[in-house]
Design a protein around this motif. Structure first.
Motif, mmCIF file in Angstrom:
data_model
loop_
_atom_site.group_PDB
_atom_site.id
_atom_site.type_symbol
_atom_site.label_atom_id
_atom_site.label_comp_id
_atom_site.label_asym_id
_atom_site.label_seq_id
_atom_site.Cartn_x
_atom_site.Cartn_y
_atom_site.Cartn_z
ATOM 1 N N LEU A 191 0.641 -1.235 -0.024
ATOM 2 C CA LEU A 191 -0.077 -0.074 0.139
ATOM 3 C C LEU A 191 0.729 1.217 -0.027
ATOM 4 N N VAL A 192 1.987 1.338 0.622
ATOM 5 C CA VAL A 192 2.871 2.340 0.725
ATOM 6 C C VAL A 192 3.627 2.490 -0.372
ATOM 7 N N ASP A 193 4.094 1.407 -1.113
ATOM 8 C CA ASP A 193 4.895 1.651 -2.326
ATOM 9 C C ASP A 193 3.982 2.011 -3.206
ATOM 10 N N ALA A 194 2.688 1.371 -3.226
ATOM 11 C CA ALA A 194 1.664 1.960 -4.492
ATOM 12 C C ALA A 194 1.420 3.310 -4.590
ATOM 13 N N THR A 195 0.942 3.922 -3.111
ATOM 14 C CA THR A 195 0.798 5.412 -3.033
ATOM 15 C C THR A 195 1.871 6.143 -3.317
ATOM 16 N N ARG A 196 2.899 5.754 -3.066
ATOM 17 C CA ARG A 196 4.339 6.961 -3.013
ATOM 18 C C ARG A 196 4.714 6.812 -4.440
ATOM 19 N N SER A 197 4.435 5.849 -5.296
ATOM 20 C CA SER A 197 4.700 5.885 -6.775
ATOM 21 C C SER A 197 4.041 6.585 -7.702
ATOM 22 N N VAL A 198 2.810 6.734 -7.233
ATOM 23 C CA VAL A 198 1.770 7.506 -7.875
ATOM 24 C C VAL A 198 1.913 9.091 -7.658
ATOM 25 N N PRO A 199 2.062 9.987 -8.799
ATOM 26 C CA PRO A 199 2.042 11.473 -8.409
ATOM 27 C C PRO A 199 0.752 11.813 -7.630
ATOM 28 N N PHE A 200 1.079 12.938 -6.924
ATOM 29 C CA PHE A 200 0.083 13.191 -5.702
ATOM 30 C C PHE A 200 -1.171 13.713 -6.688
ATOM 31 N N LEU A 201 -0.817 14.554 -8.078
ATOM 32 C CA LEU A 201 -2.091 14.871 -8.586
ATOM 33 C C LEU A 201 -3.033 13.814 -9.084
ATOM 34 N N ALA A 202 -2.266 12.861 -9.446
ATOM 35 C CA ALA A 202 -3.048 11.328 -9.846
ATOM 36 C C ALA A 202 -4.027 11.086 -8.739
ATOM 37 N N VAL A 203 -3.281 10.851 -7.493
ATOM 38 C CA VAL A 203 -4.083 10.540 -6.451
ATOM 39 C C VAL A 203 -5.286 11.327 -6.079
ATOM 40 N N ILE A 204 -5.121 12.485 -6.290
ATOM 41 C CA ILE A 204 -6.398 13.371 -6.004
ATOM 42 C C ILE A 204 -7.526 13.274 -7.336
ATOM 43 N N TYR A 205 -6.899 13.397 -8.276
ATOM 44 C CA TYR A 205 -7.620 13.189 -9.392
ATOM 45 C C TYR A 205 -8.515 11.810 -9.471
ATOM 46 N N ALA A 206 -7.845 10.604 -9.074
ATOM 47 C CA ALA A 206 -8.439 9.438 -8.795
ATOM 48 C C ALA A 206 -9.589 9.358 -7.848
ATOM 49 N N ALA A 207 -9.120 10.062 -6.458
ATOM 50 C CA ALA A 207 -10.192 10.141 -5.463
ATOM 51 C C ALA A 207 -11.269 10.935 -5.839
ATOM 52 N N ALA A 208 -11.453 12.139 -6.535
ATOM 53 C CA ALA A 208 -12.350 12.779 -6.913
ATOM 54 C C ALA A 208 -13.326 12.345 -7.974
ATOM 55 N N VAL A 209 -12.591 11.736 -8.982
ATOM 56 C CA VAL A 209 -13.214 11.172 -10.472
ATOM 57 C C VAL A 209 -13.440 9.721 -10.255
ATOM 58 N N VAL A 210 -12.561 8.854 -9.861
ATOM 59 C CA VAL A 210 -12.386 7.404 -10.148
ATOM 60 C C VAL A 210 -13.180 6.651 -8.974
ATOM 61 N N LEU A 211 -12.703 6.991 -7.618
ATOM 62 C CA LEU A 211 -13.372 6.730 -6.502
ATOM 63 C C LEU A 211 -15.039 6.545 -6.605
ATOM 64 N N PRO A 212 -15.432 7.784 -6.849
ATOM 65 C CA PRO A 212 -16.928 7.884 -6.824
ATOM 66 C C PRO A 212 -17.679 6.866 -7.741
ATOM 67 N N ILE A 213 -16.862 6.432 -8.602
ATOM 68 C CA ILE A 213 -17.543 5.453 -9.830
ATOM 69 C C ILE A 213 -17.267 3.867 -9.373
ATOM 70 N N ALA A 214 -16.077 4.001 -8.624
ATOM 71 C CA ALA A 214 -16.130 2.431 -8.076
ATOM 72 C C ALA A 214 -16.872 2.018 -6.808
ATOM 73 N N LEU A 215 -17.140 2.928 -5.891
ATOM 74 C CA LEU A 215 -17.557 2.690 -4.774
ATOM 75 C C LEU A 215 -19.380 2.240 -4.971
ATOM 76 N N PRO A 216 -19.765 1.315 -4.194
ATOM 77 C CA PRO A 216 -21.345 1.174 -4.332
ATOM 78 C C PRO A 216 -22.190 2.363 -3.915
ATOM 79 N N SER A 217 -23.450 2.484 -4.405
ATOM 80 C CA SER A 217 -24.152 3.822 -4.050
ATOM 81 C C SER A 217 -24.395 3.998 -2.953
ATOM 82 N N TRP A 218 -24.369 2.999 -1.738
ATOM 83 C CA TRP A 218 -24.476 3.310 -0.276
ATOM 84 C C TRP A 218 -23.413 3.980 0.324
ATOM 85 N N LEU A 219 -22.154 3.842 -0.362
ATOM 86 C CA LEU A 219 -21.040 4.596 0.168
ATOM 87 C C LEU A 219 -20.579 5.960 -0.590
#
Length: 355
Positions: A190-218
């Protein structure tokens, strides 16, 4: 000191090498840098103070000024501090900032350095902050998170990331030191995967990709996803800082705690972790300052933080030429908060030094 030139048969002084070409070049460079710095300081004083204007209520007073026009700060400070927060409710944003800073001061006071007091103060302060900002209770109008902005949003994200990321970093650090190979490898991956990704990509994935991947109740709002991604990013880096602190603790400390009959969790809580935090304090303070400055990155996903609010403050047609004054004001805010964190870190280092 006298040196004889055999070819000329003469004697000439060499004053300890003071006129060597290397020293002359170094002196010339230092003189040029000093002169450049003095000229820059003189220009800044003239621009910011001597030739500036402070009064007025619109951009017309800035037309004939050769220096700074600080009128833009007096007129546009609300959007810098509060962003898109409804104008009539901005007193709530100001009160929320005051509550957060008050809770932070209480938590950082040495007399409150017990786990129960810190948790109680921080939970109470953060709960009041959320209630005041969001509203919907006690006759306060509801203001959704997409209307938060400016310094208010920057401080909220900073506090939320530290509140979530610091305990998470401790959990990840302990998991990496676990005797269960699967848990240790999972935490390390988990640490290696997080540190190997640019911070911009982390924020973008959290704001755009994560809402699509999570179930509706989350499902949650965009700000919640950004804070989750930001917290994970911070926890990954901070966990490595803590792991370095743990590895620096002498083996005898572990053995002494075990000889006292302490359980593994008490050994970690009472003996090991306090020393790890003390050893890694400079790097921890550096990570905290970085978190505060990196809040400006959230503008890429449409959140209206302090930097984005600064852009909005001068992008109105009449204030286009006053962008430098606004960015100087915003830079001063970042500097005050970052310098305060650094000075507090220096205070902690002096208070808890080993010698």
């Amino acid at each position: 000191m006298v040196r004889r030139d055999i070819r000329q048969g003469t004697t000439w002084p060499v004053f300890l090498g003071l006129i060597s070409p290397g020293r002359l070049l170094t002196g010339a460079v230092m003189l040029a840098v000093t002169a450049g710095g003095l000229y820059l300081a003189y220009w800044l004083v003239r621009w910011a103070l001597l030739d500036s204007v402070w009064g007025g209520s619109d951009a017309s007073v800035c037309q004939s000024v050769s220096g700074a026009c600080w009128t833009v700060i007096a007129v546009r400070y609300r959007i810098i501090l509060f962003g898109l927060y409804p104008y009539d409710e901005q007193w709530r944003a100001a009160l929320a900032i005051a509550l957060l800073l008050g809770a932070l001061i209480l938590v950082l006071s040495p007399r409150n350095w017990t786990p129960m007091r810190i948790a109680a103060i921080w939970c109470l302060g953060f709960g009041l902050l959320m209630m005041i900002l969001r509203g919907g209770l006690f006759s306060l109008p509801l203001v959704t998170s997409d209307q938060w902005g400016g310094l208010t949003l920057t401080l909220f994200i900073f506090a939320a990331v530290l509140s979530i990321g610091m305990p998470l970093s401790v959990a990840i650090t302990l998991a990496r030191r676990s005797r269960l190979p699967a848990l240790a490898r999972l935490a390390g991956g988990l640490v290696d995967a997080t540190r190997s990704v640019p911070f911009l990509a982390v924020i973008y994935a959290a704001a755009v990709v994560l809402p699509i991947a999570l179930p509706s109740w989350l499902e949650g709002d965009r700000l919640s996803y950004v804070i989750a991604g930001f917290s994970l990013h911070y926890a990954a880096y901070q966990s490595e800082v803590l792991r370095g602190g743990l590895q620096s603790i002498p083996r005898g400390q572990f053995e002494a705690a075990e000889a006292l009959g302490l359980t593994p969790w008490k050994r970690m809580y009472l003996v090991v972790l306090p020393q790890a935090f003390r050893i890694s304090l400079p790097a921890t303070i550096n990570e905290i300052v970085t978190v505060f400055k990196e809040t400006s990155v959230i503008a890429i996903v449409g959140l209206f933080d302090l930097t984005a609010s600064a852009h909005a403050a001068f992008e109105e047609g009449s204030w286009n030429d006053q962008f430098m004054e606004i960015f100087v004001f915003v830079s001063a805010i970042y500097f005050i908060f970052s310098a305060s964190i650094s000075r507090y870190g220096a205070f902690l280092e002096k208070r808890h030094r080993f010698y």
